[in-house]
Design a protein around this motif. Structure first.
Motif, PDB file in Angstrom:
ATOM      1  N   TRP A 137       4.352  -0.002   7.493  1.00 37.46           N
ATOM      2  CA  TRP A 137       3.561   0.504   8.612  1.00 37.46           C
ATOM      3  C   TRP A 137       2.551   1.496   8.074  1.00 37.46           C
ATOM      4  CZ3 TRP A 137       4.367  -1.265  13.543  1.00 37.46           C
ATOM      5  CH2 TRP A 137       5.535  -1.991  13.735  1.00 37.46           C
ATOM      6  N   VAL A 138       1.300   1.392   8.516  1.00 37.29           N
ATOM      7  CA  VAL A 138       0.262   2.332   8.117  1.00 37.29           C
ATOM      8  C   VAL A 138      -0.108   3.190   9.315  1.00 37.29           C
ATOM      9  CG1 VAL A 138      -2.047   2.610   7.182  1.00 37.29           C
ATOM     10  CG2 VAL A 138      -0.639   0.680   6.455  1.00 37.29           C
ATOM     11  N   ILE A 139       0.033   4.485   9.184  1.00 35.14           N
ATOM     12  CA  ILE A 139      -0.257   5.381  10.282  1.00 35.14           C
ATOM     13  C   ILE A 139      -1.760   5.561  10.429  1.00 35.14           C
ATOM     14  CG2 ILE A 139      -0.050   7.770  11.070  1.00 35.14           C
ATOM     15  CD1 ILE A 139       2.662   7.833   9.781  1.00 35.14           C
ATOM     16  N   SER A 140      -2.256   5.524  11.662  1.00 33.67           N
ATOM     17  CA  SER A 140      -3.676   5.671  11.888  1.00 33.67           C
ATOM     18  C   SER A 140      -3.991   6.843  12.815  1.00 33.67           C
ATOM     19  CB  SER A 140      -4.252   4.381  12.497  1.00 33.67           C
ATOM     20  OG  SER A 140      -3.601   4.070  13.710  1.00 33.67           O
ATOM     21  N   CYS A 141      -2.992   7.612  13.212  1.00 35.89           N
ATOM     22  CA  CYS A 141      -3.198   8.737  14.125  1.00 35.89           C
ATOM     23  C   CYS A 141      -3.699   9.951  13.363  1.00 35.89           C
ATOM     24  CB  CYS A 141      -1.893   9.069  14.838  1.00 35.89           C
ATOM     25  SG  CYS A 141      -2.020  10.548  15.876  1.00 35.89           S
ATOM     26  N   PRO A 142      -4.955  10.370  13.514  1.00 36.72           N
ATOM     27  CA  PRO A 142      -5.508  11.493  12.751  1.00 36.72           C
ATOM     28  C   PRO A 142      -4.763  12.796  12.984  1.00 36.72           C
ATOM     29  CG  PRO A 142      -7.257  10.212  13.800  1.00 36.72           C
ATOM     30  CD  PRO A 142      -5.961   9.734  14.376  1.00 36.72           C
ATOM     31  N   ILE A 186      -0.880  -1.080  -1.271  1.00 44.25           N
ATOM     32  CA  ILE A 186       0.546  -0.844  -1.011  1.00 44.25           C
ATOM     33  C   ILE A 186       1.061  -1.901  -0.050  1.00 44.25           C
ATOM     34  CG2 ILE A 186       2.261   0.766  -0.116  1.00 44.25           C
ATOM     35  CD1 ILE A 186       0.307   3.026  -0.829  1.00 44.25           C
ATOM     36  N   LEU A 187       2.057  -2.654  -0.483  1.00 41.18           N
ATOM     37  CA  LEU A 187       2.661  -3.685   0.351  1.00 41.18           C
ATOM     38  C   LEU A 187       3.785  -3.120   1.209  1.00 41.18           C
ATOM     39  CD1 LEU A 187       2.809  -6.583  -2.267  1.00 41.18           C
ATOM     40  CD2 LEU A 187       0.970  -6.028  -0.660  1.00 41.18           C
ATOM     41  N   GLU A 188       4.525  -2.153   0.662  1.00 44.65           N
ATOM     42  CA  GLU A 188       5.652  -1.586   1.402  1.00 44.65           C
ATOM     43  C   GLU A 188       6.110  -0.286   0.754  1.00 44.65           C
ATOM     44  OE1 GLU A 188       9.426  -3.692   3.299  1.00 44.65           O
ATOM     45  OE2 GLU A 188       9.798  -3.238   1.188  1.00 44.65           O
ATOM     46  N   LEU A 232       9.093   2.556   5.650  1.00 50.33           N
ATOM     47  CA  LEU A 232       8.532   3.839   6.059  1.00 50.33           C
ATOM     48  C   LEU A 232       7.049   3.725   6.376  1.00 50.33           C
ATOM     49  CD1 LEU A 232      10.247   6.162   3.426  1.00 50.33           C
ATOM     50  CD2 LEU A 232      11.068   5.530   5.700  1.00 50.33           C
ATOM     51  N   GLU A 233       6.609   4.603   7.263  1.00 51.55           N
ATOM     52  CA  GLU A 233       5.194   4.678   7.601  1.00 51.55           C
ATOM     53  C   GLU A 233       4.465   5.479   6.520  1.00 51.55           C
ATOM     54  OE1 GLU A 233       5.605   6.601  11.370  1.00 51.55           O
ATOM     55  OE2 GLU A 233       5.582   4.700  12.454  1.00 51.55           O
ATOM     56  N   PHE A 234       3.223   5.117   6.270  1.00 47.68           N
ATOM     57  CA  PHE A 234       2.420   5.854   5.286  1.00 47.68           C
ATOM     58  C   PHE A 234       0.969   5.828   5.711  1.00 47.68           C
ATOM     59  CE2 PHE A 234       2.485   1.467   3.818  1.00 47.68           C
ATOM     60  CZ  PHE A 234       1.158   1.220   3.475  1.00 47.68           C
ATOM     61  N   ARG A 235       0.214   6.742   5.145  1.00 48.43           N
ATOM     62  CA  ARG A 235      -1.219   6.794   5.411  1.00 48.43           C
ATOM     63  C   ARG A 235      -1.948   7.192   4.148  1.00 48.43           C
ATOM     64  NH1 ARG A 235      -5.509  10.192   6.986  1.00 48.43           N
ATOM     65  NH2 ARG A 235      -6.901   9.227   8.518  1.00 48.43           N
ATOM     66  N   ARG A 236      -2.986   6.436   3.807  1.00 43.20           N
ATOM     67  CA  ARG A 236      -3.836   6.776   2.668  1.00 43.20           C
ATOM     68  C   ARG A 236      -4.993   7.639   3.149  1.00 43.20           C
ATOM     69  NH1 ARG A 236      -3.353   2.208  -1.893  1.00 43.20           N
ATOM     70  NH2 ARG A 236      -3.602   4.122  -3.066  1.00 43.20           N
ATOM     71  N   SER A 237      -5.527   8.420   2.239  1.00 44.13           N
ATOM     72  CA  SER A 237      -6.644   9.289   2.580  1.00 44.13           C
ATOM     73  C   SER A 237      -7.837   8.458   3.036  1.00 44.13           C
ATOM     74  CB  SER A 237      -7.041  10.136   1.367  1.00 44.13           C
ATOM     75  OG  SER A 237      -8.249  10.820   1.602  1.00 44.13           O
ATOM     76  N   VAL A 253       6.130  -0.773  -3.292  1.00 47.20           N
ATOM     77  CA  VAL A 253       5.751  -2.084  -3.810  1.00 47.20           C
ATOM     78  C   VAL A 253       4.240  -2.199  -3.629  1.00 47.20           C
ATOM     79  CG1 VAL A 253       6.029  -4.588  -3.638  1.00 47.20           C
ATOM     80  CG2 VAL A 253       7.983  -3.072  -3.192  1.00 47.20           C
ATOM     81  N   TYR A 254       3.527  -2.481  -4.710  1.00 45.44           N
ATOM     82  CA  TYR A 254       2.069  -2.458  -4.642  1.00 45.44           C
ATOM     83  C   TYR A 254       1.464  -3.360  -5.720  1.00 45.44           C
ATOM     84  CZ  TYR A 254       2.839   0.979  -8.384  1.00 45.44           C
ATOM     85  OH  TYR A 254       3.248   1.599  -9.531  1.00 45.44           O
ATOM     86  N   GLU A 255       0.199  -3.728  -5.517  1.00 46.27           N
ATOM     87  CA  GLU A 255      -0.496  -4.580  -6.464  1.00 46.27           C
ATOM     88  C   GLU A 255      -1.995  -4.404  -6.269  1.00 46.27           C
ATOM     89  OE1 GLU A 255       0.926  -8.441  -5.345  1.00 46.27           O
ATOM     90  OE2 GLU A 255      -0.554  -8.662  -3.742  1.00 46.27           O
ATOM     91  N   GLY A 256      -2.771  -4.954  -7.189  1.00 46.65           N
ATOM     92  CA  GLY A 256      -4.221  -4.855  -7.050  1.00 46.65           C
ATOM     93  C   GLY A 256      -4.917  -5.153  -8.355  1.00 46.65           C
ATOM     94  N   THR A 257      -6.215  -5.101  -8.321  1.00 47.08           N
ATOM     95  CA  THR A 257      -7.031  -5.326  -9.514  1.00 47.08           C
ATOM     96  C   THR A 257      -7.704  -4.019  -9.894  1.00 47.08           C
ATOM     97  OG1 THR A 257      -7.462  -7.609  -8.855  1.00 47.08           O
ATOM     98  CG2 THR A 257      -8.914  -6.666 -10.515  1.00 47.08           C
ATOM     99  N   LEU A 258      -7.403  -3.533 -11.097  1.00 42.97           N
ATOM    100  CA  LEU A 258      -7.984  -2.278 -11.550  1.00 42.97           C
ATOM    101  C   LEU A 258      -9.279  -2.531 -12.306  1.00 42.97           C
ATOM    102  CD1 LEU A 258      -4.836  -0.329 -12.795  1.00 42.97           C
ATOM    103  CD2 LEU A 258      -5.997  -0.163 -10.606  1.00 42.97           C
ATOM    104  N   LEU A 259     -10.294  -1.736 -11.981  1.00 44.20           N
ATOM    105  CA  LEU A 259     -11.549  -1.832 -12.714  1.00 44.20           C
ATOM    106  C   LEU A 259     -11.362  -1.283 -14.119  1.00 44.20           C
ATOM    107  CD1 LEU A 259     -14.124  -0.607 -10.038  1.00 44.20           C
ATOM    108  CD2 LEU A 259     -13.704  -2.952 -10.777  1.00 44.20           C
ATOM    109  N   ARG A 260     -12.006  -1.919 -15.068  1.00 43.08           N
ATOM    110  CA  ARG A 260     -11.911  -1.420 -16.435  1.00 43.08           C
ATOM    111  C   ARG A 260     -12.693  -0.127 -16.568  1.00 43.08           C
ATOM    112  NH1 ARG A 260     -12.193  -4.376 -22.295  1.00 43.08           N
ATOM    113  NH2 ARG A 260     -12.160  -2.452 -23.514  1.00 43.08           N
TER     114      ARG A 260
END
Length: 202
Positions: free
Chosen positions: A1-6, A66-68, A77-82, A109-116
């Motif tokens: 869950w991603v929290i969106s409440c400022p 972030i997948l979970e 758990l709920e989380f929020r990115r900046s 649990v997370y994944e992605g493509t990192l820029l060199r």
């Protein structure tokens, strides 16, 4: 869950400012796809806080999706990115308020493509990830702590990390490298190279 409440996010961030986190252990498993600059990771962080807490603040590279996030009981758990562009800040809400000095164990649990970059990269020619790249969820960049790391890579690759390589398991076309610190270390930086002689770093 991603929290969106400022308002909720701001209140938690304000409370976290005075929070002191003590990280006790990292357990990180990552499967690399060097040709795609792609890591798929699972990181468990064991920590304690000096006062009761409803949220914990981390930093994680913003290019990693972030997948979970879950706790030791398996609760999502709920989380929020900046909301700031390029910021690694991340807030995680606990399922229940944790008492001071209570052990907290969170799994990402997370994944992605990192820029060199000039100093951090994942390529077919090699991998270098410093702590500063936030390739794992960081609660305290200066923490001296134990860690266990598992890295899955093509069979001709060798890994270098803090501690001792305790196992090398071979699978079809892949190798599983297992590293463990035998004392508290300040870094989770890793290096991986194709066709290179095995080594270890203390």
């Amino acid at each position: 869950w991603v929290i969106s409440c400022p308002a909720f996010a701001k209140a938690a961030a304000d409370a976290a400012e005075a929070q002191k986190v003590r990280v006790e252990k990292y357990e990180i498993a990552v499967r690399f796809e060097p040709e795609k600059s792609f890591p798929h990771s699972k990181a468990t962080v064991t920590l304690r806080v000096d006062q009761k807490a409803e949220t914990i603040e981390f930093e994680l590279n913003p290019r990693l999706n972030i997948l979970e996030v879950s706790d030791a009981q398996g609760r999502t758990l709920e989380f929020r990115r900046s909301g700031r562009l390029g910021s690694p800040k991340l807030q995680v809400w606990l399922a229940e308020t944790a008492a001071a000095e209570h052990e907290i164990k969170l799994t990402f649990v997370y994944e992605g493509t990192l820029l060199r970059g000039a100093l951090d990269y994942i390529t077919k020619d090699g991998i270098l990830l410093r702590d500063e790249s936030r390739w794992y969820p960081v609660a305290d960049m200066s923490a001296f702590t134990q860690h266990e790391m598992t890295m899955l890579l093509p069979s001709n690759w060798t890994t270098i990390a803090g501690g001792v390589e305790i196992a090398l398991e071979r699978a079809t076309g892949m190798n599983v490298h297992r590293w463990k610190s035998d004392k508290a270390l300040s870094s989770r930086a890793i290096v991986a190279l194709p066709g290179y002689c095995a080594s270890s770093s203390q």
